[in-house]
Design a protein around this motif. Structure first.
Motif, PDB file in Angstrom:
ATOM      1  N   ARG A  18       0.839  -1.208   0.000  1.00 27.90           N
ATOM      2  CA  ARG A  18       0.000   0.000   0.000  1.00 27.90           C
ATOM      3  C   ARG A  18       0.870   1.253   0.000  1.00 27.90           C
ATOM      4  NH1 ARG A  18      -2.909  -2.679   4.018  1.00 27.90           N
ATOM      5  NH2 ARG A  18      -2.303  -1.128   5.607  1.00 27.90           N
ATOM      6  N   GLN A  19       1.945   1.219   0.763  1.00 28.93           N
ATOM      7  CA  GLN A  19       2.833   2.376   0.811  1.00 28.93           C
ATOM      8  C   GLN A  19       3.517   2.619  -0.526  1.00 28.93           C
ATOM      9  OE1 GLN A  19       3.159   4.641   3.257  1.00 28.93           O
ATOM     10  NE2 GLN A  19       1.487   3.531   4.252  1.00 28.93           N
ATOM     11  N   ILE A  20       3.890   1.529  -1.208  1.00 31.24           N
ATOM     12  CA  ILE A  20       4.517   1.656  -2.527  1.00 31.24           C
ATOM     13  C   ILE A  20       3.537   2.276  -3.519  1.00 31.24           C
ATOM     14  CG2 ILE A  20       5.396   0.354  -4.511  1.00 31.24           C
ATOM     15  CD1 ILE A  20       6.575  -1.656  -2.497  1.00 31.24           C
ATOM     16  N   ILE A  21       2.294   1.765  -3.524  1.00 24.64           N
ATOM     17  CA  ILE A  21       1.274   2.289  -4.435  1.00 24.64           C
ATOM     18  C   ILE A  21       0.991   3.755  -4.128  1.00 24.64           C
ATOM     19  CG2 ILE A  21      -1.159   2.106  -5.118  1.00 24.64           C
ATOM     20  CD1 ILE A  21      -0.911  -0.930  -4.601  1.00 24.64           C
ATOM     21  N   LYS A  22       0.840   4.068  -2.832  1.00 21.39           N
ATOM     22  CA  LYS A  22       0.593   5.459  -2.448  1.00 21.39           C
ATOM     23  C   LYS A  22       1.740   6.367  -2.881  1.00 21.39           C
ATOM     24  CE  LYS A  22      -1.026   6.946   1.329  1.00 21.39           C
ATOM     25  NZ  LYS A  22      -1.177   7.226   2.781  1.00 21.39           N
ATOM     26  N   GLY A  23       2.971   5.865  -2.751  1.00 24.57           N
ATOM     27  CA  GLY A  23       4.120   6.665  -3.150  1.00 24.57           C
ATOM     28  C   GLY A  23       4.079   7.018  -4.621  1.00 24.57           C
ATOM     29  N   HIS A  24       3.720   6.047  -5.464  1.00 31.74           N
ATOM     30  CA  HIS A  24       3.605   6.318  -6.901  1.00 31.74           C
ATOM     31  C   HIS A  24       2.477   7.312  -7.170  1.00 31.74           C
ATOM     32  CE1 HIS A  24       6.597   3.697  -8.609  1.00 31.74           C
ATOM     33  NE2 HIS A  24       6.131   2.632  -7.972  1.00 31.74           N
ATOM     34  N   LEU A  25       1.347   7.133  -6.503  1.00 27.60           N
ATOM     35  CA  LEU A  25       0.216   8.050  -6.694  1.00 27.60           C
ATOM     36  C   LEU A  25       0.594   9.463  -6.260  1.00 27.60           C
ATOM     37  CD1 LEU A  25      -2.720   5.795  -5.416  1.00 27.60           C
ATOM     38  CD2 LEU A  25      -2.254   6.431  -7.786  1.00 27.60           C
ATOM     39  N   ASN A  26       1.266   9.578  -5.117  1.00 30.48           N
ATOM     40  CA  ASN A  26       1.693  10.892  -4.632  1.00 30.48           C
ATOM     41  C   ASN A  26       2.639  11.564  -5.602  1.00 30.48           C
ATOM     42  OD1 ASN A  26       1.874   9.831  -1.128  1.00 30.48           O
ATOM     43  ND2 ASN A  26       0.143  10.585  -2.308  1.00 30.48           N
ATOM     44  N   SER A  27       3.457  10.759  -6.309  1.00 32.04           N
ATOM     45  CA  SER A  27       4.422  11.337  -7.253  1.00 32.04           C
ATOM     46  C   SER A  27       3.726  12.005  -8.429  1.00 32.04           C
ATOM     47  CB  SER A  27       5.391  10.261  -7.748  1.00 32.04           C
ATOM     48  OG  SER A  27       4.765   9.374  -8.665  1.00 32.04           O
ATOM     49  N   PHE A  28       2.461  11.648  -8.661  1.00 29.46           N
ATOM     50  CA  PHE A  28       1.665  12.299  -9.711  1.00 29.46           C
ATOM     51  C   PHE A  28       0.782  13.402  -9.134  1.00 29.46           C
ATOM     52  CE2 PHE A  28       2.542   8.120 -11.621  1.00 29.46           C
ATOM     53  CZ  PHE A  28       3.018   8.516 -12.867  1.00 29.46           C
ATOM     54  N   PRO A 110       6.613  -6.276  -9.326  1.00 34.12           N
ATOM     55  CA  PRO A 110       6.543  -4.830  -9.154  1.00 34.12           C
ATOM     56  C   PRO A 110       6.226  -4.126 -10.480  1.00 34.12           C
ATOM     57  CG  PRO A 110       8.814  -5.519  -9.364  1.00 34.12           C
ATOM     58  CD  PRO A 110       7.994  -6.781  -9.401  1.00 34.12           C
ATOM     59  N   PHE A 111       5.721  -2.911 -10.411  1.00 31.03           N
ATOM     60  CA  PHE A 111       5.430  -2.127 -11.604  1.00 31.03           C
ATOM     61  C   PHE A 111       6.209  -0.815 -11.540  1.00 31.03           C
ATOM     62  CE2 PHE A 111       2.250  -1.153  -8.407  1.00 31.03           C
ATOM     63  CZ  PHE A 111       2.299   0.234  -8.355  1.00 31.03           C
ATOM     64  N   SER A 112       6.371  -0.207 -12.699  1.00 25.25           N
ATOM     65  CA  SER A 112       7.128   1.046 -12.763  1.00 25.25           C
ATOM     66  C   SER A 112       6.192   2.247 -12.649  1.00 25.25           C
ATOM     67  CB  SER A 112       7.901   1.130 -14.084  1.00 25.25           C
ATOM     68  OG  SER A 112       6.999   1.266 -15.175  1.00 25.25           O
ATOM     69  N   ARG A 113       6.782   3.379 -12.341  1.00 27.30           N
ATOM     70  CA  ARG A 113       6.010   4.627 -12.294  1.00 27.30           C
ATOM     71  C   ARG A 113       5.423   4.936 -13.666  1.00 27.30           C
ATOM     72  NH1 ARG A 113       6.539  10.110 -13.241  1.00 27.30           N
ATOM     73  NH2 ARG A 113       5.465  11.482 -11.744  1.00 27.30           N
ATOM     74  N   GLU A 114       6.164   4.612 -14.722  1.00 27.81           N
ATOM     75  CA  GLU A 114       5.687   4.879 -16.083  1.00 27.81           C
ATOM     76  C   GLU A 114       4.449   4.039 -16.403  1.00 27.81           C
ATOM     77  OE1 GLU A 114       8.838   4.347 -15.234  1.00 27.81           O
ATOM     78  OE2 GLU A 114       9.522   6.424 -15.512  1.00 27.81           O
ATOM     79  N   GLU A 115       4.456   2.775 -15.967  1.00 25.69           N
ATOM     80  CA  GLU A 115       3.302   1.901 -16.211  1.00 25.69           C
ATOM     81  C   GLU A 115       2.061   2.425 -15.493  1.00 25.69           C
ATOM     82  OE1 GLU A 115       5.168  -2.560 -16.835  1.00 25.69           O
ATOM     83  OE2 GLU A 115       5.261  -1.660 -14.837  1.00 25.69           O
TER      84      GLU A 115
END
Length: 264
Positions: A18-28, A110-115
């Motif tokens: 969840r923290q990883i997903i949130k981190g990617h979302l926050n980056s956008f 894992p998935f990338s920020r670009e994906e």
């Protein structure tokens, strides 16, 4: 509408994930995020406060991601919400129902920020077009046939088309029903068909249209989750105008329709 304005529900048992997903979302720039470990509490919350997009794991404590998206598609308040699966699952038995129900993407772990960015931008475009009051004069006169044995998939594709201001839409449950419509004199500007269907599949439908129908040049967009290279080549040789992988990306479908209509 900007990416930062999206309201996202994340359903993932693992706190780390969840923290990883949130981190990617926050980056956008996305800050409106609701987190859940299980699906049922998430469903109840979504009914009271529908999100723009749901990011869910496949294996949840109380149900699978497949069960979750199926329930969402049956609830009027949630049936239009875009669904993004985040999973390392590769088994056809689990993934095919997700594809049929209209997941906008399946991200691996894992998935990338670009994906994730591609999936989020596709979601944003879908929401923007769906909520837009401006009709698209290029598409509103199109007469489209959707052929798919999954009622959830047919509904999802129809919603995509309606977001593009395409409202003259007919549906068929398989190639046999589609041919009945064509034999009755129905004329279409575009046919969107699944590949794997009972009775007459997408390849057989395409071959029949190209060889025997009164509209052999109608553009045909084929959807498939098929990975076998020889089968994919056979589909291409049948005469499809374009081949689109499931799950369907809204932006990809939009671009293909624009290309097919322009070429036609």
């Amino acid at each position: 509408m900007e990416l930062s304005s999206l309201y996202v529900t994340v359903i993932e048992p693992s706190k780390v994930q969840r923290q990883i997903i949130k981190g990617h979302l926050n980056s956008f720039g996305i800050e409106q995020i609701e987190e859940f470990k299980e699906a049922r509490p998430a469903l109840n919350h979504m009914l009271a406060s529908p999100p723009d997009i749901v990011l869910s794991s496949m294996h949840l404590p109380d149900m699978t991601g497949t069960d979750l998206v199926t329930q969402m598609r049956r609830l009027e308040a949630l049936q239009n919400i875009t669904f993004l699966l985040v999973s390392s699952e590769t088994h056809y038995r689990y993934l095919e129902p997700i594809r049929q129900a209209g997941a906008i993407a399946i991200l691996p772990k894992p998935f990338s920020r670009e994906e994730m960015g591609f999936a989020l931008r596709s979601t944003l475009d879908y929401i923007t077009d769906f909520e837009s009051e401006n009709d698209n004069d290029d598409y509103e006169a199109l007469n489209v046939l959707i052929v798919d044995d999954s009622s959830l998939s047919r509904k999802y594709i129809q919603q995509m088309l309606e977001s593009l201001s395409i409202h003259s839409i007919k549906t068929a449950e398989d190639g046999s029903q589609a041919l009945e419509l064509l034999d009755q004199g129905e004329r279409f500007d575009l046919i969107i068909t699944d590949y794997n269907m009972p009775n007459i599949d997408g390849k057989e439908l395409t071959e029949h249209i190209r060889t025997y129908s009164e509209q052999p040049t109608v553009p045909i967009l084929m959807m498939t989750s098929e990975q076998n290279e020889s089968r994919l080549a056979a589909i291409q040789n049948a005469g499809v105008s374009a081949l689109c992988s499931k799950p369907l990306s809204y932006n990809t479908v939009k671009q293909l329709i624009e290309q097919l209509v322009t070429d036609f």
